[in-house]
Scaffold this motif. Structure first.
Motif, PDB file in Angstrom:
ATOM      1  N   ASP A 106       0.831  -1.204   0.000  1.00  0.00           N
ATOM      2  CA  ASP A 106       0.000   0.000   0.000  1.00  0.00           C
ATOM      3  C   ASP A 106       0.864   1.252   0.000  1.00  0.00           C
ATOM      4  O   ASP A 106       1.996   1.242   0.507  1.00  0.00           O
ATOM      5  N   ARG A 107       0.336   2.317  -0.547  1.00  0.00           N
ATOM      6  CA  ARG A 107       0.972   3.621  -0.448  1.00  0.00           C
ATOM      7  C   ARG A 107       0.370   4.420   0.702  1.00  0.00           C
ATOM      8  O   ARG A 107      -0.830   4.330   0.964  1.00  0.00           O
ATOM      9  N   VAL A 108       1.207   5.207   1.376  1.00  0.00           N
ATOM     10  CA  VAL A 108       0.726   6.181   2.351  1.00  0.00           C
ATOM     11  C   VAL A 108       0.149   7.374   1.589  1.00  0.00           C
ATOM     12  O   VAL A 108       0.767   7.867   0.639  1.00  0.00           O
ATOM     13  N   THR A 109      -1.033   7.832   1.987  1.00  0.00           N
ATOM     14  CA  THR A 109      -1.680   8.947   1.297  1.00  0.00           C
ATOM     15  C   THR A 109      -1.922  10.128   2.241  1.00  0.00           C
ATOM     16  O   THR A 109      -2.121   9.938   3.449  1.00  0.00           O
ATOM     17  N   ARG A 110      -1.874  11.317   1.657  1.00  0.00           N
ATOM     18  CA  ARG A 110      -2.244  12.557   2.351  1.00  0.00           C
ATOM     19  C   ARG A 110      -3.274  13.269   1.470  1.00  0.00           C
ATOM     20  O   ARG A 110      -3.040  13.450   0.268  1.00  0.00           O
ATOM     21  N   THR A 111      -4.379  13.680   2.042  1.00  0.00           N
ATOM     22  CA  THR A 111      -5.397  14.413   1.299  1.00  0.00           C
ATOM     23  C   THR A 111      -5.663  15.736   2.003  1.00  0.00           C
ATOM     24  O   THR A 111      -5.961  15.754   3.202  1.00  0.00           O
ATOM     25  N   LEU A 112      -5.541  16.829   1.247  1.00  0.00           N
ATOM     26  CA  LEU A 112      -5.732  18.169   1.802  1.00  0.00           C
ATOM     27  C   LEU A 112      -6.767  18.910   0.963  1.00  0.00           C
ATOM     28  O   LEU A 112      -6.539  19.207  -0.210  1.00  0.00           O
ATOM     29  N   ALA A 113      -7.929  19.176   1.569  1.00  0.00           N
ATOM     30  CA  ALA A 113      -8.992  19.922   0.896  1.00  0.00           C
ATOM     31  C   ALA A 113      -8.929  21.390   1.320  1.00  0.00           C
ATOM     32  O   ALA A 113      -8.693  21.703   2.494  1.00  0.00           O
ATOM     33  N   PHE A 114      -9.145  22.285   0.372  1.00  0.00           N
ATOM     34  CA  PHE A 114      -9.044  23.720   0.624  1.00  0.00           C
ATOM     35  C   PHE A 114     -10.431  24.335   0.845  1.00  0.00           C
ATOM     36  O   PHE A 114     -11.441  23.799   0.377  1.00  0.00           O
ATOM     37  N   PRO A 115     -10.484  25.468   1.533  1.00  0.00           N
ATOM     38  CA  PRO A 115     -11.758  26.176   1.677  1.00  0.00           C
ATOM     39  C   PRO A 115     -12.269  26.638   0.311  1.00  0.00           C
ATOM     40  O   PRO A 115     -11.482  26.900  -0.602  1.00  0.00           O
ATOM     41  N   SER A 116     -13.584  26.730   0.172  1.00  0.00           N
ATOM     42  CA  SER A 116     -14.148  27.011  -1.155  1.00  0.00           C
ATOM     43  C   SER A 116     -15.318  27.978  -1.124  1.00  0.00           C
ATOM     44  O   SER A 116     -16.168  27.967  -2.014  1.00  0.00           O
ATOM     45  N   CYS A 117     -15.372  28.830  -0.097  1.00  0.00           N
ATOM     46  CA  CYS A 117     -16.421  29.845  -0.006  1.00  0.00           C
ATOM     47  C   CYS A 117     -15.760  31.224   0.069  1.00  0.00           C
ATOM     48  O   CYS A 117     -15.227  31.617   1.115  1.00  0.00           O
ATOM     49  N   TRP A 118     -15.783  31.957  -1.027  1.00  0.00           N
ATOM     50  CA  TRP A 118     -15.038  33.207  -1.176  1.00  0.00           C
ATOM     51  C   TRP A 118     -15.903  34.400  -0.801  1.00  0.00           C
ATOM     52  O   TRP A 118     -17.104  34.427  -1.086  1.00  0.00           O
ATOM     53  N   ASN A 119     -15.286  35.422  -0.196  1.00  0.00           N
ATOM     54  CA  ASN A 119     -16.051  36.602   0.223  1.00  0.00           C
ATOM     55  C   ASN A 119     -16.390  37.552  -0.921  1.00  0.00           C
ATOM     56  O   ASN A 119     -17.065  38.566  -0.713  1.00  0.00           O
ATOM     57  N   GLY A 120     -15.927  37.245  -2.129  1.00  0.00           N
ATOM     58  CA  GLY A 120     -16.276  38.044  -3.300  1.00  0.00           C
ATOM     59  C   GLY A 120     -15.490  39.326  -3.465  1.00  0.00           C
ATOM     60  O   GLY A 120     -15.717  40.070  -4.431  1.00  0.00           O
ATOM     61  N   LEU A 121     -14.539  39.564  -2.560  1.00  0.00           N
ATOM     62  CA  LEU A 121     -13.813  40.839  -2.579  1.00  0.00           C
ATOM     63  C   LEU A 121     -12.300  40.672  -2.645  1.00  0.00           C
ATOM     64  O   LEU A 121     -11.633  41.322  -3.446  1.00  0.00           O
ATOM     65  N   ASP A 122     -11.747  39.830  -1.791  1.00  0.00           N
ATOM     66  CA  ASP A 122     -10.310  39.837  -1.542  1.00  0.00           C
ATOM     67  C   ASP A 122      -9.633  38.582  -2.089  1.00  0.00           C
ATOM     68  O   ASP A 122     -10.204  37.489  -2.080  1.00  0.00           O
ATOM     69  N   THR A 123      -8.382  38.758  -2.514  1.00  0.00           N
ATOM     70  CA  THR A 123      -7.567  37.608  -2.918  1.00  0.00           C
ATOM     71  C   THR A 123      -6.648  37.147  -1.785  1.00  0.00           C
ATOM     72  O   THR A 123      -6.003  36.108  -1.902  1.00  0.00           O
ATOM     73  N   ALA A 124      -6.602  37.897  -0.708  1.00  0.00           N
ATOM     74  CA  ALA A 124      -5.806  37.548   0.477  1.00  0.00           C
ATOM     75  C   ALA A 124      -6.395  38.285   1.665  1.00  0.00           C
ATOM     76  O   ALA A 124      -7.223  39.192   1.503  1.00  0.00           O
ATOM     77  N   SER A 125      -5.984  37.903   2.872  1.00  0.00           N
ATOM     78  CA  SER A 125      -6.481  38.565   4.072  1.00  0.00           C
ATOM     79  C   SER A 125      -5.487  38.365   5.204  1.00  0.00           C
ATOM     80  O   SER A 125      -4.649  37.468   5.168  1.00  0.00           O
ATOM     81  N   ALA A 126      -5.592  39.219   6.214  1.00  0.00           N
ATOM     82  CA  ALA A 126      -4.760  39.052   7.409  1.00  0.00           C
ATOM     83  C   ALA A 126      -5.088  37.701   8.046  1.00  0.00           C
ATOM     84  O   ALA A 126      -6.256  37.356   8.230  1.00  0.00           O
ATOM     85  N   GLY A 127      -4.058  36.930   8.352  1.00  0.00           N
ATOM     86  CA  GLY A 127      -4.286  35.597   8.888  1.00  0.00           C
ATOM     87  C   GLY A 127      -4.518  34.555   7.826  1.00  0.00           C
ATOM     88  O   GLY A 127      -4.585  33.371   8.129  1.00  0.00           O
ATOM     89  N   HIS A 128      -4.735  34.988   6.567  1.00  0.00           N
ATOM     90  CA  HIS A 128      -4.792  34.114   5.391  1.00  0.00           C
ATOM     91  C   HIS A 128      -6.008  33.205   5.359  1.00  0.00           C
ATOM     92  O   HIS A 128      -6.059  32.268   4.570  1.00  0.00           O
ATOM     93  N   ARG A 129      -7.025  33.493   6.170  1.00  0.00           N
ATOM     94  CA  ARG A 129      -8.184  32.603   6.220  1.00  0.00           C
ATOM     95  C   ARG A 129      -9.526  33.303   6.020  1.00  0.00           C
ATOM     96  O   ARG A 129     -10.442  32.695   5.448  1.00  0.00           O
ATOM     97  N   SER A 130      -9.696  34.522   6.435  1.00  0.00           N
ATOM     98  CA  SER A 130     -11.038  35.102   6.512  1.00  0.00           C
ATOM     99  C   SER A 130     -11.658  35.389   5.150  1.00  0.00           C
ATOM    100  O   SER A 130     -12.882  35.512   5.037  1.00  0.00           O
TER     101      SER A 130
END
Length: 332
Positions: free
Chosen positions: A230-254
């Protein structure tokens, strides 16, 4: 005579004190490092036999009539180019070695701390079809073997061992089960996971799931012990709800949030394509592995994380959105 006695007393104290110190240090080394207190890690409790992980019983939300049930695979290779550095363009732009651990990349071949939107837009890429986005994550190592990459000798970040090259890298975009998706803006910055989860006191931002290729219904936040073959796997899903305004934010999450359990985005946000990275590794049964991390995070598997900068051309992003919204499975 008084001075000679004081000198003799000082020498005796130093000798006895040195012996006591050596005894204490020897006992400490014999006892081994204490988990969570500067130990090299990972701890034995960070590993789990995949057979001891319960299969998931929670089905993914089914796409409704208004949902976007498609998927898009982007072929970006598996870092055959050997693109590694200790930078983090999303979290610490402009700061060389700002990550304090090594990242592996696919996509944009120029990405580093000094990248700009213009430099990313002009660079070559490992992705087919001209996707110049950058996708990156901390490397995984075998700690029973020495590192062999030339850049590692100058890293100075304390992570040690042979970097395990990915056997496969899957870059996939998915839709939203309850809504159509809208295009991501160009040069959107995104991150998933929590690089300081070990000391954070909460798993609220822990997103990575580890597993074994032969048991796709089982996932864990610990390093899995997989059966031979077997192979060891890592799966990383990203957030997918955008605020419609910014491409970045303080803290990189909001500016970019995760949808709720049913798939609906929080109020005031809009669904964009969900990026999902799945990495696989050939790891001999029982081999010790450790994720690159900040020193105080003790290589905890819960600190896994990944970053993304969207440098797709508008036409290509429109193709991704159309494929997802019409429920097709595409390769771009």
């Amino acid at each position: 005579m008084g001075n000679e006695r004081r000198l003799l007393t000082l020498v005796i104290c130093l000798v006895l004190g040195g012996g006591l110190l050596a005894a204490v240090l020897g006992a400490s080394r014999a006892a081994g490092p204490r988990p969570g207190h500067g130990s090299a890690g990972p701890a034995p409790s960070d590993y789990v036999d995949i057979a001891d992980v319960s299969p998931s019983t929670a089905p993914a939300p089914a796409a409704g009539a208004e949902g976007s049930a498609g998927s898009v695979l982007v072929e970006c290779g598996r870092n055959e180019e050997g693109h590694y550095n200790e930078d983090n363009l999303v979290v610490s732009p402009g700061l060389r070695s700002g990550a304090h651990h090594t990242h592996a990349y696919v996509g944009n071949l120029s990405a580093d701390a000094m990248s700009t939107d213009a430099s990313l837009d002009a660079a070559a890429t490992s992705c087919t079809g001209g996707d110049r986005s950058t996708y990156y994550w901390p490397v995984l190592r075998r700690t029973d073997r020495p590192g062999t990459l030339a850049h590692e000798t100058a890293a100075g970040h304390g992570n040690a061992g042979e970097i395990l090259r990915e056997a496969s890298v899957r870059v996939e975009f998915r839709g939203n089960p309850v809504s159509k998706v809208v295009p991501m803006p160009r040069f959107l910055r995104a991150m998933t996971g929590d690089a300081v989860a070990f000391t954070a006191g909460t798993d609220a931002d822990v997103r990575a799931r580890w597993g074994c290729s032969g048991s796709p219904d089982r996932s864990t936040t610990r390093y899995p012990r997989c059966p031979a073959g077997d192979r060891v796997t890592r799966t990383l899903a990203f957030p997918s709800c955008w605020n419609g305004l910014d491409t970045a934010s303080a803290g990189h999450r909001s500016h970019l949030l995760f949808p709720g359990a049913g798939g609906a985005c929080p109020r005031g946000t809009f669904p964009v394509p969900e990026l999902r990275l799945t990495l696989a590794y050939e790891v001999p049964a029982g081999a010790p592995i450790a994720l690159d991390s900040f020193s105080e995070q003790r290589h905890s598997p819960r600190t896994d994380h990944a970053m993304f900068v969207n440098a797709m051309a508008d036409g290509r992003m429109a193709g991704v959105v159309d494929c997802l919204n019409t429920g097709r499975d595409c390769r771009l």
